[in-house]
Each structure stands twice: as C-alpha cells, then as structure tokens.
Write a protein that holds these residues in place. Sequence first.
Motif, mmCIF file in Angstrom:
data_model
loop_
_atom_site.group_PDB
_atom_site.id
_atom_site.type_symbol
_atom_site.label_atom_id
_atom_site.label_comp_id
_atom_site.label_asym_id
_atom_site.label_seq_id
_atom_site.Cartn_x
_atom_site.Cartn_y
_atom_site.Cartn_z
ATOM 1 N N LEU A 49 0.800 -1.224 0.000
ATOM 2 C CA LEU A 49 0.000 0.000 0.000
ATOM 3 C C LEU A 49 0.834 1.276 0.000
ATOM 4 N N PHE A 51 4.339 1.533 -0.701
ATOM 5 C CA PHE A 51 5.196 1.377 -1.879
ATOM 6 C C PHE A 51 6.025 2.611 -2.213
ATOM 7 N N THR A 52 6.823 3.027 -1.284
ATOM 8 C CA THR A 52 7.864 4.016 -1.537
ATOM 9 C C THR A 52 8.956 3.750 -0.525
ATOM 10 N N ASN A 83 6.990 12.707 -4.083
ATOM 11 C CA ASN A 83 6.239 12.007 -5.126
ATOM 12 C C ASN A 83 5.162 12.885 -5.755
ATOM 13 N N ALA A 103 -3.886 4.727 -11.796
ATOM 14 C CA ALA A 103 -2.952 3.604 -11.677
ATOM 15 C C ALA A 103 -1.516 4.109 -11.625
ATOM 16 N N SER A 105 -0.381 6.801 -10.429
ATOM 17 C CA SER A 105 -0.032 7.459 -9.164
ATOM 18 C C SER A 105 0.618 6.494 -8.183
ATOM 19 N N HIS A 106 0.243 5.220 -8.254
ATOM 20 C CA HIS A 106 0.805 4.241 -7.322
ATOM 21 C C HIS A 106 2.211 3.824 -7.734
ATOM 22 N N PHE A 107 2.532 3.993 -9.001
ATOM 23 C CA PHE A 107 3.835 3.575 -9.505
ATOM 24 C C PHE A 107 4.784 4.749 -9.726
ATOM 25 N N THR A 108 4.371 5.942 -9.296
ATOM 26 C CA THR A 108 5.218 7.125 -9.445
ATOM 27 C C THR A 108 6.168 7.213 -8.269
ATOM 28 N N TYR A 137 7.275 -2.827 -8.373
ATOM 29 C CA TYR A 137 6.173 -3.149 -7.462
ATOM 30 C C TYR A 137 6.094 -4.654 -7.215
ATOM 31 N N ASN A 141 7.638 -6.327 -3.626
ATOM 32 C CA ASN A 141 6.739 -7.046 -2.727
ATOM 33 C C ASN A 141 7.177 -8.491 -2.519
#
Length: 235
Positions: A49, A51-52, A83, A103, A105-108, A137, A141
Amino acid sequence: MTGEQPPIRRAWRDSLGVVLATSAYGISFGALSVTSGLDVWQTCVLSLLMFTGGSQFAFVGVIGGGGLPGAAIASAGLLGIRNVAYGLRMSSVVGDGFWRRAAASHFTIDESTAVALAQTDAAARRVGFWVTGVGIYVGWNLTTLAGALLGDVLGDVKAYGLDAAAAAAFLALLWPRLRNRQAIAVGAAAAVVAAVLTPALMPGLPVLVAALVAIVVGWTNWLGSRPTTSTGDPA
C-alpha cells in the motif's frame, strides 16, 4: 547513428536493470521491518500500500527506535512529499484518462521517474515509466516477503551490500546526463547539502532541502547556457 540502441529497447534495458537492483533492496526492508517489531503481515501491507522505499524505511526506523506511530507516519509522509512533484512531471508521460493516471499514481516513485526522464522520446519515456514502476512493485513485494520470512536469519542486511543497490542504479542513470556545468554543479551541491544536514535534521528534511538546490539553480539558470532554437537533447 550506427551502434546506438533504439529508444524503446534502451528503455527496456534501463528499466529491467533498475528493477533488479531495487527489488533486491526489498529483502533489506523486509528483514529490518520484522526486527523492528512489525510482523510479516504488517511488513507486506506496507510494501503493498505505501510502496515508496524511503518512506517505508523511515517508518520502520522510527518504530524500531521506540518512536510513536504518529512520529513514524509523519516521517514517512515527509519523505513521500517528493512524489507529488514527480506526479506533476509524469502527468504528460503517462497520458490522459482517469484510470490510467490513477494507476500511474501508485507507480510514481524515484526509480520510475528517473528512468522515464532518462529516455529520449515520448514512447520510450512511457515504456520506461510503466516497466520500471510495475516491475519494481512486483519485485519489491516479493523480496519484502522473502526478507520478512528470513528475518533474523539474515543478520545485518547491510553486510550484503543491498542498501547500496538502489543508489548504484540511480548513479548509473544519472552519470550520462552530467554533460554540462549546470548539471554537475546541481548534483554536487545537492549531495553536499544532503550529507551535511543528514546528521542534524529528521529523516526526509535533508532530501527536501537538497531538492531546493536544483529548483533554485534551474529557476535562475545559474551556470547554464541560454535557450536556443536548435533541436537537441533537452538538458
């Protein structure tokens, strides 16, 4: 030019190299998290969740040092502010559409932004962003879970050099772009500022202060050449 790789192929190469280096670093986070007092489930949820990496390490660092959850959240949030700036820059790379941007935004993250901006055309930047973001990602994980399960068995994870993997990947991306005095000055000054302030300020602040160096130099164009109408690789 003969010998040059096509932009898309180069983007894939850069992306996969960074994915491998950064994913390996996830083992370090997983092990550190469980030794700081979080269980395997909590550790994995953080990677899924939040993820940085910087924010995650700041969070478990405060918890492991006996700090309050509120302080841990504040430290993680402070590091995550960067970010937002990445998202503004990447909006033109990922393209239009609510779901696509949601989508994205979660991988930025640092790595996906760096790889995307290192490419030379729009299609390659898009490939660099998505391949790096999604690849890290998945890898992050999986290695977080592995590190959390191994826990104390690994001992000091820094002894394996995993804490340097991500930094080495960044340097490999940055080095070819240091082609003028302004870029070299920005990199050197930001590194010095961050190194000097790290012992004195709470986690996150040295990074943000160092980023101001790049903003000031870029805004004032110190040591940079004046814009021309020629078509060349952007600085």
